[in-house]
Design a protein around this motif. Structure first.
Motif, short mmCIF file in Angstrom:
data_model
loop_
_atom_site.label_atom_id
_atom_site.label_comp_id
_atom_site.label_asym_id
_atom_site.label_seq_id
_atom_site.Cartn_x
_atom_site.Cartn_y
_atom_site.Cartn_z
N SER A 32 0.57 8.55 -5.77
CA SER A 32 1.92 8.93 -6.22
C SER A 32 2.54 7.86 -7.09
CB SER A 32 2.80 9.22 -5.01
OG SER A 32 2.26 10.29 -4.25
N LEU A 33 2.29 6.59 -6.78
CA LEU A 33 2.79 5.51 -7.61
C LEU A 33 2.17 5.56 -9.00
CD1 LEU A 33 2.83 2.58 -5.04
CD2 LEU A 33 4.81 3.41 -6.32
N ARG A 34 0.87 5.83 -9.05
CA ARG A 34 0.21 5.90 -10.35
C ARG A 34 0.73 7.08 -11.16
NH1 ARG A 34 -6.06 4.42 -11.18
NH2 ARG A 34 -5.16 2.59 -10.17
N TYR A 35 0.90 8.23 -10.50
CA TYR A 35 1.45 9.40 -11.18
C TYR A 35 2.85 9.10 -11.72
CZ TYR A 35 3.83 13.74 -12.03
OH TYR A 35 4.59 14.71 -12.64
N THR A 36 3.68 8.48 -10.89
CA THR A 36 5.06 8.20 -11.29
C THR A 36 5.12 7.21 -12.44
OG1 THR A 36 5.74 8.62 -9.00
CG2 THR A 36 7.34 7.55 -10.44
N GLN A 77 0.81 -2.76 -13.86
CA GLN A 77 1.48 -2.34 -15.10
C GLN A 77 2.12 -0.96 -14.92
OE1 GLN A 77 -1.01 -1.48 -18.54
NE2 GLN A 77 0.50 -2.42 -19.89
N LEU A 78 1.40 -0.07 -14.22
CA LEU A 78 1.96 1.26 -13.95
C LEU A 78 3.15 1.17 -12.99
CD1 LEU A 78 -1.26 3.44 -13.75
CD2 LEU A 78 0.61 3.70 -15.37
N TRP A 79 3.07 0.28 -12.00
CA TRP A 79 4.22 0.08 -11.11
C TRP A 79 5.46 -0.29 -11.93
CZ3 TRP A 79 1.68 -3.59 -6.94
CH2 TRP A 79 0.78 -2.84 -6.17
N SER A 80 5.28 -1.12 -12.93
CA SER A 80 6.42 -1.58 -13.73
C SER A 80 7.02 -0.44 -14.56
CB SER A 80 5.99 -2.73 -14.65
OG SER A 80 5.16 -2.26 -15.71
N LYS A 81 6.29 0.65 -14.72
CA LYS A 81 6.79 1.80 -15.49
C LYS A 81 7.61 2.76 -14.61
CE LYS A 81 4.36 0.75 -19.26
NZ LYS A 81 4.99 0.36 -20.54
N ASP A 120 4.13 -11.27 -0.63
CA ASP A 120 2.95 -11.46 -1.50
C ASP A 120 3.25 -11.21 -2.98
OD1 ASP A 120 2.79 -8.66 -1.97
OD2 ASP A 120 1.40 -8.36 -0.31
N GLY A 121 4.50 -10.84 -3.31
CA GLY A 121 4.92 -10.73 -4.70
C GLY A 121 4.76 -9.37 -5.34
N ARG A 122 4.15 -8.41 -4.66
CA ARG A 122 3.90 -7.11 -5.29
C ARG A 122 5.19 -6.33 -5.56
NH1 ARG A 122 -0.50 -4.43 -1.53
NH2 ARG A 122 0.82 -5.45 0.04
N ALA A 123 6.19 -6.50 -4.71
CA ALA A 123 7.45 -5.77 -4.90
C ALA A 123 8.14 -6.15 -6.20
CB ALA A 123 8.38 -6.01 -3.71
N SER A 124 7.86 -7.35 -6.71
CA SER A 124 8.53 -7.83 -7.91
C SER A 124 8.11 -7.07 -9.17
CB SER A 124 8.24 -9.32 -8.11
OG SER A 124 6.86 -9.54 -8.36
N HIS A 125 7.04 -6.28 -9.08
CA HIS A 125 6.58 -5.52 -10.25
C HIS A 125 7.37 -4.25 -10.48
CE1 HIS A 125 3.03 -8.04 -10.97
NE2 HIS A 125 2.90 -8.10 -9.65
#
Length: 292
Positions: free
Chosen positions: A110-114, A228-232, A253-258
């Protein structure tokens, strides 16, 4: 616990596969898509759907190779094929703009789709769907391309000789479900078992999912493209994790910052299946987020 009033089963086609989904009715309400995780099925959402069905038109698909959806021909379930299936479901049912609630692998899909179609998603809730932690990714990156290919070939050979496990009774399958998911309340484990098994011709029972879904593509997990897709993703996003889960904290771990617009909620006393382990707390978080 009050008796659940179940949904209607329907089917759609994607890449020539006949894929199953359930529809909880109320087509005049805003659409809400519920996407399950790996080796799971659409009826794992029944308690969540029962709580939200009066306010939303809820659609919950079985991913390819899972539940009552068709198994693919071949042995590798490519991640982007799952994304395509979800994109096709949203397109064919004209669900956009919609809200998505997803768990584990379904969350990653779903994250990739979004990220690909940010204009189509109004809000997004993801339960432990960020995939491997940075530590796990770093360990995997030490594998060379030929090592990954040899590993993939070995896993496919192993899957080809692995027969679906057979259980003598529903009770035996239920006990296996309980052992695999110790946080589950007995009535939830039984419900998930009943909707997650088929009876074989000899009278035994097996899980519905294709054993080949265990085999991951040799292409690996492209962390750079994923982030990169998360940032979109532009819509408000809620990332939920269980304090007792194996998944790492996306803030630490820093992933939320994207993400452009994400908040993180950790649920105490919950494992990987937060929506089962702490249903009331999860629904409280969900309702508060959806009502903003």
């Amino acid at each position: 616990m009050s008796q659940l009033i179940g949904p209607v089963s329907r089917f759609y086609f994607s890449q020539r596969l006949r894929l199953h989904y359930v529809d909880w009715g109320n087509e005049d309400k805003p659409p809400l898509l519920l996407v399950h995780g790996g080796r799971d099925h659409c009826r794992n959402w029944d308690w969540v759907a029962q709580s939200l069905r009066d306010r939303y038109h809820i659609i919950a698909p079985d991913l390819r190779g899972h539940g009552d959806s068709q198994w693919m021909v071949g042995g590798t379930y490519e991640f982007n094929d799952y994304v395509y299936d979800i994109a096709q479901l949203i397109h064919q049912l004209d669900l956009a703009p919609l809200t998505i609630l997803a768990h584990s692998m379904g969350g990653a899909i779903s994250l990739r789709y979004t990220g690909l179609y940010p204009e189509t998603v109004k809000k997004l809730i993801v339960i432990e769907g960020l995939g491997p932690s940075p530590k796990m990714i770093a360990e995997r990156e030490n594998e060379t391309a030929d090592e990954r290919l040899r590993k993939w070939i070995g896993e496919l050979r192993k899957s080809s000789s692995r027969m679906p496990r057979r259980y003598a009774s529903v009770e035996e399958a239920y006990k296996r479900m309980q052992a695999e998911n110790p946080h589950l309340a007995p009535e939830r484990a039984r419900h998930l078992t009943l909707h997650g098994i088929n009876q074989n011709e000899d009278g035994s029972y097996s899980w519905k999912f294709d054993n080949y879904v265990r085999t991951f593509s040799p292409n690996g997990f492209d962390a750079r493209a994923t982030m990169q897709l998360w940032s979109k993703v532009t819509c408000p996003t809620l990332l939920v994790r269980g304090a007792d889960s194996w998944a790492s904290d996306p803030v630490a771990d820093g992933r939320a910052s994207h993400f452009q617009n994400a908040e993180v909620a950790t649920v105490a006393g919950a494992g990987h299946w937060v929506h089962h382990d702490k249903l009331d707390e999860f629904l409280s978080l969900t309702n508060a987020f959806l009502e903003k």
